[in-house]
Structure formats: structure tokens, C-alpha cells
Scaffold this motif. Structure first.
Motif, PDB file in Angstrom:
ATOM      1  N   ARG A   1      11.910 -23.546  -2.345  1.00 22.31           N
ATOM      2  CA  ARG A   1      12.670 -24.659  -2.917  1.00 22.31           C
ATOM      3  C   ARG A   1      13.340 -24.352  -4.249  1.00 22.31           C
ATOM      4  N   ILE A   2      12.945 -23.266  -4.907  1.00 25.66           N
ATOM      5  CA  ILE A   2      13.474 -22.977  -6.244  1.00 25.66           C
ATOM      6  C   ILE A   2      14.278 -21.675  -6.237  1.00 25.66           C
ATOM      7  N   PRO A   3      15.396 -21.633  -6.964  1.00 23.08           N
ATOM      8  CA  PRO A   3      16.164 -20.391  -7.041  1.00 23.08           C
ATOM      9  C   PRO A   3      15.366 -19.332  -7.800  1.00 23.08           C
ATOM     10  N   LEU A   4      15.455 -18.103  -7.326  1.00 21.39           N
ATOM     11  CA  LEU A   4      14.660 -17.020  -7.888  1.00 21.39           C
ATOM     12  C   LEU A   4      15.503 -15.777  -8.128  1.00 21.39           C
ATOM     13  N   ASP A   5      15.036 -14.946  -9.047  1.00 19.63           N
ATOM     14  CA  ASP A   5      15.527 -13.581  -9.180  1.00 19.63           C
ATOM     15  C   ASP A   5      14.441 -12.680  -8.621  1.00 19.63           C
ATOM     16  N   ILE A   6      14.847 -11.585  -8.001  1.00 20.79           N
ATOM     17  CA  ILE A   6      13.888 -10.627  -7.482  1.00 20.79           C
ATOM     18  C   ILE A   6      14.240  -9.242  -7.996  1.00 20.79           C
ATOM     19  N   ALA A   7      13.211  -8.529  -8.468  1.00 18.47           N
ATOM     20  CA  ALA A   7      13.360  -7.139  -8.896  1.00 18.47           C
ATOM     21  C   ALA A   7      12.565  -6.277  -7.928  1.00 18.47           C
ATOM     22  N   PHE A   8      13.229  -5.290  -7.355  1.00 17.60           N
ATOM     23  CA  PHE A   8      12.562  -4.330  -6.481  1.00 17.60           C
ATOM     24  C   PHE A   8      12.123  -3.153  -7.344  1.00 17.60           C
ATOM     25  N   ILE A   9      10.848  -2.787  -7.266  1.00 21.27           N
ATOM     26  CA  ILE A   9      10.239  -1.789  -8.142  1.00 21.27           C
ATOM     27  C   ILE A   9       9.918  -0.534  -7.329  1.00 21.27           C
TER      28      ILE A   9
ATOM     29  N   ALA B   1      17.283   0.735  -1.996  1.00 18.46           N
ATOM     30  CA  ALA B   1      16.381   1.886  -2.048  1.00 18.46           C
ATOM     31  C   ALA B   1      14.979   1.453  -1.640  1.00 18.46           C
ATOM     32  N   PRO B   2      14.121   2.406  -1.277  1.00 20.44           N
ATOM     33  CA  PRO B   2      12.724   2.054  -0.987  1.00 20.44           C
ATOM     34  C   PRO B   2      12.059   1.445  -2.223  1.00 20.44           C
ATOM     35  N   TYR B   3      11.024   0.643  -2.008  1.00 24.86           N
ATOM     36  CA  TYR B   3      10.308  -0.001  -3.111  1.00 24.86           C
ATOM     37  C   TYR B   3       8.823  -0.078  -2.784  1.00 24.86           C
ATOM     38  N   ARG B   4       7.996  -0.128  -3.836  1.00 29.14           N
ATOM     39  CA  ARG B   4       6.553  -0.269  -3.635  1.00 29.14           C
ATOM     40  C   ARG B   4       6.043  -1.625  -4.092  1.00 29.14           C
ATOM     41  N   ALA B   5       6.900  -2.372  -4.791  1.00 28.47           N
ATOM     42  CA  ALA B   5       6.543  -3.711  -5.257  1.00 28.47           C
ATOM     43  C   ALA B   5       7.828  -4.502  -5.450  1.00 28.47           C
ATOM     44  N   ALA B   6       7.668  -5.812  -5.494  1.00 27.52           N
ATOM     45  CA  ALA B   6       8.793  -6.691  -5.805  1.00 27.52           C
ATOM     46  C   ALA B   6       8.264  -7.792  -6.728  1.00 27.52           C
ATOM     47  N   LEU B   7       9.084  -8.209  -7.658  1.00 26.25           N
ATOM     48  CA  LEU B   7       8.706  -9.232  -8.626  1.00 26.25           C
ATOM     49  C   LEU B   7       9.706 -10.375  -8.555  1.00 26.25           C
ATOM     50  N   GLU B   8       9.198 -11.580  -8.261  1.00 25.52           N
ATOM     51  CA  GLU B   8      10.044 -12.783  -8.255  1.00 25.52           C
ATOM     52  C   GLU B   8       9.746 -13.619  -9.490  1.00 25.52           C
ATOM     53  N   VAL B   9      10.823 -14.091 -10.131  1.00 18.89           N
ATOM     54  CA  VAL B   9      10.741 -14.973 -11.295  1.00 18.89           C
ATOM     55  C   VAL B   9      11.797 -16.061 -11.135  1.00 18.89           C
ATOM     56  N   ASN B  10      11.775 -17.041 -12.017  1.00 14.07           N
ATOM     57  CA  ASN B  10      12.805 -18.076 -11.994  1.00 14.07           C
ATOM     58  C   ASN B  10      14.184 -17.445 -12.122  1.00 14.07           C
ATOM     59  N   ALA B  11      15.158 -18.009 -11.435  1.00 16.53           N
ATOM     60  CA  ALA B  11      16.534 -17.523 -11.514  1.00 16.53           C
ATOM     61  C   ALA B  11      16.997 -17.539 -12.964  1.00 16.53           C
ATOM     62  N   GLY B  12      17.586 -16.444 -13.392  1.00 16.14           N
ATOM     63  CA  GLY B  12      18.089 -16.322 -14.754  1.00 16.14           C
ATOM     64  C   GLY B  12      17.087 -15.762 -15.747  1.00 16.14           C
ATOM     65  N   ALA B  13      15.813 -15.671 -15.371  1.00 15.94           N
ATOM     66  CA  ALA B  13      14.780 -15.213 -16.311  1.00 15.94           C
ATOM     67  C   ALA B  13      14.975 -13.750 -16.709  1.00 15.94           C
ATOM     68  N   PHE B  14      15.313 -12.893 -15.754  1.00 23.29           N
ATOM     69  CA  PHE B  14      15.510 -11.481 -16.094  1.00 23.29           C
ATOM     70  C   PHE B  14      16.653 -11.323 -17.093  1.00 23.29           C
ATOM     71  N   GLU B  15      17.747 -12.017 -16.847  1.00 27.22           N
ATOM     72  CA  GLU B  15      18.894 -11.948 -17.753  1.00 27.22           C
ATOM     73  C   GLU B  15      18.517 -12.456 -19.147  1.00 27.22           C
TER      74      GLU B  15
ATOM     75  N   ASP C   1       0.819  -1.210   0.000  1.00 27.66           N
ATOM     76  CA  ASP C   1       0.000   0.000   0.000  1.00 27.66           C
ATOM     77  C   ASP C   1       0.856   1.264   0.000  1.00 27.66           C
ATOM     78  N   ARG C   2       2.055   1.165   0.546  1.00 26.64           N
ATOM     79  CA  ARG C   2       2.959   2.316   0.598  1.00 26.64           C
ATOM     80  C   ARG C   2       4.387   1.820   0.382  1.00 26.64           C
ATOM     81  N   ALA C   3       5.263   2.744   0.101  1.00 25.75           N
ATOM     82  CA  ALA C   3       6.664   2.385  -0.150  1.00 25.75           C
ATOM     83  C   ALA C   3       7.261   1.700   1.071  1.00 25.75           C
ATOM     84  N   GLN C   4       8.052   0.671   0.800  1.00 30.48           N
ATOM     85  CA  GLN C   4       8.739  -0.075   1.850  1.00 30.48           C
ATOM     86  C   GLN C   4      10.156   0.456   1.999  1.00 30.48           C
ATOM     87  N   PRO C   5      10.638   0.575   3.226  1.00 37.04           N
ATOM     88  CA  PRO C   5      12.011   1.075   3.405  1.00 37.04           C
ATOM     89  C   PRO C   5      13.040   0.068   2.891  1.00 37.04           C
ATOM     90  N   SER C   6      14.195   0.583   2.557  1.00 33.48           N
ATOM     91  CA  SER C   6      15.234  -0.266   1.962  1.00 33.48           C
ATOM     92  C   SER C   6      15.729  -1.363   2.898  1.00 33.48           C
TER      93      SER C   6
END
Length: 176
Positions: free
Chosen positions: A99-107, A137-151, A84-89
Motif C-alpha cells: 500500500r505504500i510507495p517504496l524505494d528498493i536498493a539491490f545489494i 545485476a545479481p544481488y544477495r540482499a535488497a533493502l526497502e525503505v519509504n519512497a524518497g528516503a534514499f535520496e 543464502d546465495r546471490a540472486q540472478p538479475s
């Protein structure tokens, strides 16, 4: 008073409390009870729009559960953690019971990816021993995907992320 009549009267006295009992036993696996909204998400980057179908974790229990106890995550899928609001860093994510390796993007507030990190499963039974991944940095969302997917998609910090209900922040971004 005989035993049969006593049992009948006792049963009648307890009848109102029967309405308080659950109608159905919950599933043994908590993941089986979790049904999350799924929405399309687009990452606007140098290689053009990258489309995913993501589950949305909006509530504290949904965000706490995340992708725990899953053995796989489909390609072009992920989980979007909304706040609902920005999260502190200093608020971060961990891989306890994941159980699975993930990549996370802080938005960030503008819908842009501030940081991307790789996270590996934490195999300990003690949650306090699992490392926490924190953005810079602060973030308002985070996105998790399979490890290596962002690359593999060519996604990088600075790319803009849009999903239904985000206010169309990427629509105001430079055309890709």
C-alpha cells in the motif's frame, strides 16, 4: 444402547483427535502474525553513515509477505531481504498488495548498493498485472525503505551497507 450412552462412547472415541486441533485460532490479519527480527543497519555513503532499524526477512514466506498490507513504514525504518546465495538479475520484486510507495536498493555480494529503484503500489487484484522491478545485476540482499528516503539521506549506488552478521564487508571499505 440409549442415546446418552452412545454420545458418551462417541465422544470418548473422538477424544484422541482433539489433540490435533489448534489451541488458538490464528489472527484474521496475516500481518498480525508476522513478527520479524529487527536489526540496526548502516549505509556508508558520501554524507556519512545513515542509520536505520530494519526488519529482516530471511525465509521464503517472510520475503514473499514483505511489506504487504501495511499502511505506513516509520522514518529511519525498512525491510532487509536476505538470501543464502546471490540472486540472478532476472529475480525481482513487485508491489502486489503493498500500500505504500517504496524505494528498493539491490545489494551485491560485496555489500555495495548496485541499483536503486522507486516502486509504486500495485492496485490491481490480479498479481500477474503488477510490474516487477529487476536489478541489472545479481544481488544477495535488497533493502526497502519509504519512497524518497534514499535520496533524502544522500544514498547512492556504490554505497556500502552493513548489518549484524554480514561479515563486516563495509569495515574493509574506504573510511567515510
Amino acid at each position: 444402547m440409549n442415546a446418552t450412552r452412545r454420545q458418551l462412547l462417541l465422544s470418548l472415541a473422538l477424544l484422541p483427535t482433539a489433540a490435533l486441533l489448534p489451541r488458538e485460532l490464528p489472527a484474521a490479519d496475516p500481518a498480525a502474525r508476522q513478527t520479524l527480527e529487527t536489526v540496526p543497519l548502516v549505509i556508508h555513503g558520501e554524507q556519512g553513515p545513515q542509520r536505520l532499524q530494519v526488519e529482516v526477512a530471511r525465509t521464503i514466506p517472510q520475503r514473499s509477505r514483505g511489506l504487504m498490507a501495511r499502511d505506513q513504514l516509520a522514518e529511519q525504518a525498512g525491510m532487509l531481504f536476505l538470501y543464502d546465495r546471490a540472486q540472478p538479475s532476472h529475480n525481482g520484486f513487485w508491489m502486489y498488495r503493498t500500500r505504500i510507495p517504496l524505494d528498493i536498493a539491490f545489494i551485491d555480494e560485496a555489500g555495495r548498493i548496485a541499483e536503486i529503484y522507486r516502486m509504486v503500489p500495485c492496485t490491481t487484484d490480479r498479481p500477474g498485472e503488477c510490474p516487477v522491478t529487476r536489478p541489472g545485476a545479481p544481488y544477495r540482499a535488497a533493502l526497502e525503505v519509504n519512497a524518497g528516503a534514499f535520496e533524502a539521506m544522500g544514498v547512492a549506488p556504490g554505497d556500502c551497507v552493513s548489518w549484524p552478521g554480514d561479515g563486516g564487508l563495509c569495515a574493509r571499505a574506504p573510511a567515510q
